[in-house]
Design a protein around this motif. Structure first.
Motif, mmCIF file in Angstrom:
data_model
loop_
_atom_site.group_PDB
_atom_site.id
_atom_site.type_symbol
_atom_site.label_atom_id
_atom_site.label_comp_id
_atom_site.label_asym_id
_atom_site.label_seq_id
_atom_site.Cartn_x
_atom_site.Cartn_y
_atom_site.Cartn_z
ATOM 1 N N GLY A 102 0.787 -1.221 0.000
ATOM 2 C CA GLY A 102 0.000 0.000 0.000
ATOM 3 C C GLY A 102 0.819 1.271 0.000
ATOM 4 N N GLN A 103 2.117 1.161 0.259
ATOM 5 C CA GLN A 103 2.932 2.373 0.271
ATOM 6 C C GLN A 103 3.191 2.870 -1.151
ATOM 7 O OE1 GLN A 103 6.243 1.218 3.165
ATOM 8 N NE2 GLN A 103 5.594 3.204 3.995
ATOM 9 N N VAL A 104 3.408 4.179 -1.269
ATOM 10 C CA VAL A 104 3.594 4.831 -2.567
ATOM 11 C C VAL A 104 5.003 5.408 -2.652
ATOM 12 C CG1 VAL A 104 2.837 6.725 -4.057
ATOM 13 C CG2 VAL A 104 1.143 5.327 -2.841
ATOM 14 N N LEU A 105 5.708 5.019 -3.697
ATOM 15 C CA LEU A 105 7.053 5.518 -3.963
ATOM 16 C C LEU A 105 6.966 6.539 -5.097
ATOM 17 C CD1 LEU A 105 10.164 5.267 -3.492
ATOM 18 C CD2 LEU A 105 10.153 3.529 -5.300
ATOM 19 N N GLU A 106 7.424 7.741 -4.834
ATOM 20 C CA GLU A 106 7.402 8.815 -5.830
ATOM 21 C C GLU A 106 8.835 9.146 -6.243
ATOM 22 O OE1 GLU A 106 6.089 13.531 -6.218
ATOM 23 O OE2 GLU A 106 5.612 12.381 -4.407
ATOM 24 N N ILE A 107 9.120 9.030 -7.538
ATOM 25 C CA ILE A 107 10.426 9.370 -8.081
ATOM 26 C C ILE A 107 10.278 10.708 -8.791
ATOM 27 C CG2 ILE A 107 12.370 8.572 -9.465
ATOM 28 C CD1 ILE A 107 11.616 6.651 -7.232
ATOM 29 N N GLY A 108 11.034 11.700 -8.346
ATOM 30 C CA GLY A 108 10.840 13.056 -8.845
ATOM 31 C C GLY A 108 11.649 13.384 -10.085
ATOM 32 N N ALA A 109 11.901 14.673 -10.272
ATOM 33 C CA ALA A 109 12.691 15.145 -11.405
ATOM 34 C C ALA A 109 14.174 14.986 -11.107
ATOM 35 C CB ALA A 109 12.367 16.610 -11.688
ATOM 36 N N ALA A 110 14.961 14.826 -12.147
ATOM 37 C CA ALA A 110 16.401 14.636 -11.997
ATOM 38 C C ALA A 110 17.082 15.968 -11.695
ATOM 39 C CB ALA A 110 16.975 14.004 -13.253
ATOM 40 N N TYR A 111 17.690 16.059 -10.520
ATOM 41 C CA TYR A 111 18.450 17.256 -10.156
ATOM 42 C C TYR A 111 19.854 17.200 -10.737
ATOM 43 C CZ TYR A 111 14.847 18.824 -6.923
ATOM 44 O OH TYR A 111 13.674 19.275 -6.391
ATOM 45 N N SER A 112 20.452 16.044 -10.739
ATOM 46 C CA SER A 112 21.735 15.832 -11.413
ATOM 47 C C SER A 112 21.650 14.505 -12.133
ATOM 48 C CB SER A 112 22.894 15.833 -10.419
ATOM 49 O OG SER A 112 22.792 14.758 -9.514
ATOM 50 N N GLY A 113 22.316 14.403 -13.283
ATOM 51 C CA GLY A 113 22.118 13.228 -14.114
ATOM 52 C C GLY A 113 20.791 13.297 -14.841
ATOM 53 N N ALA A 114 20.500 12.265 -15.622
ATOM 54 C CA ALA A 114 19.290 12.267 -16.444
ATOM 55 C C ALA A 114 18.441 11.015 -16.271
ATOM 56 C CB ALA A 114 19.663 12.417 -17.920
ATOM 57 N N ARG A 115 19.048 9.891 -15.859
ATOM 58 C CA ARG A 115 18.296 8.632 -15.802
ATOM 59 C C ARG A 115 18.484 7.926 -14.471
ATOM 60 N NH1 ARG A 115 19.554 9.558 -21.092
ATOM 61 N NH2 ARG A 115 17.820 9.238 -22.560
#
Length: 327
Positions: A102-115
């Motif tokens: 039930g937990q939610v993992l949010e991956i945001g925008a890249a601050y450094s690097g691209a992938r």
């Protein structure tokens, strides 16, 4: 929805399932190898969750997905600094995470690097297509980029939750902080189609990554090339432009010269065509291409096959389980 699955709440920007070694044995039929662009970060994500290092995982590009786990899982996020959050709270990268149902993992925008890369214990268990789960998104081979409400099946759960491990900073890829990357490259196979001064120029000039770059090719902006006599006085079967040549095979990592535009052919690139390839990127430097953003500058360092092989062996060593430590 099964307990061993992930619900995609937000897909991110072209998030795909990737697997190593990729789609091998189909180049002659027009299917690229695909697979993760940054093998270093990909493999370490898998090792952190107890998977074999080539197991199918997610590759995120510039903006990551939001995922809900339908069962308990061990997860790791590596690669670009995408500042992941679990139920809204920041969690570390390069470390094993224990996630509850039930937990939610949010991956945001890249601050450094691209992938960035998201590995889950048991791996992503999407169908195998032509020998691999790797996705070639542009042609929908092996699937496509994630979409909202999609359900990703997971492989068998481990017997016990993996211990919490981390990759020490010295064993992680060092991303450029000044938007400049030194990339190892070899001359050939068609460097003799350029004027010698242009070969030297390639290794001394700054090359900017264009926005029109993706997993097929990294387009570069830089100085113009001058061509050798064989490119200027050739048979008509070679084509009209000096950069044209009779269709031939392209090596992975070739710097393909289309007119005056160098295009580095990467994971989803075509395997043949009618332009020269004066240079080839060392395979151990691919992770740098994966993490370079549009506008970043590449400076190529000339290497040879002996050093390129040594670099690849060193990369293989740093993506082994032996580099992990207890968190």
């Amino acid at each position: 929805m099964t307990a061993r699955s992930i619900a995609v709440l937000k897909p991110g920007l072209e998030t795909t399932v990737q697997e190593l070694p990729g789609r091998i044995g189909y180049l002659e039929q027009g299917f690229p190898v695909s697979g993760p662009f940054d093998k270093w970060s990909f493999r370490q994500a898998n090792l952190l969750v107890g998977n074999p290092r080539d197991t199918a995982a997610l590759e995120c590009q510039l903006l990551g997905p939001t995922l809900r786990f339908e069962g308990d899982a061990a997860v790791a996020v590596t690669g670009a600094d995408m500042r992941p959050k679990l139920d809204g709270q920041p969690v570390p990268m390069w470390q094993t995470l224990h996630v509850r149902a039930g937990q939610v993992l949010e991956i945001g925008a890249a601050y450094s690097g691209a992938r960035g890369y998201v590995a889950v214990a048991g791996g992503i268990d999407t169908p195998v297509v032509l020998g691999s789960r790797a996705v070639f998104h542009m042609a929908r081979v092996g699937g496509q980029a994630l979409v909202a409400q999609q359900v990703l099946p997971l492989g068998a759960a481990p017997a016990a939750m993996p211990q919490i491990l981390t990759v020490p900073p010295a064993s992680r890829p060092a991303f450029a902080t000044d938007k400049r990357w030194q990339v190892e490259a070899l001359a050939g196979p068609n460097d003799d189609w350029l004027d010698p001064a242009s070969v030297a120029m390639f290794f001394s000039a700054d090359w900017a990554v264009q926005a029109k770059s993706n997993r097929t090719g990294i387009r570069l902006t830089g100085p113009e090339f001058a061509f050798a006599g064989r490119a200027l006085s050739k048979g008509s079967d070679h084509g009209q432009d000096p950069s044209n040549i009779i269709d031939h095979g392209y090596p992975l990592g070739a710097v393909n010269l289309a007119g005056q535009t160098p295009i580095i052919l990467v994971n989803d690139a075509p395997s043949t065509g009618g332009f020269i390839n004066p240079f080839t990127i060392a395979s151990a430097a691919f992770w740098k291409l994966a993490q370079a953003k549009p506008g970043d500058v590449l400076r190529f360092r000339r290497t040879d096959r002996t050093e390129a092989g040594a670099l690849r062996a060193a990369l293989d060593a740093v993506t082994s389980a032996g580099v992990l430590v207890r968190a």
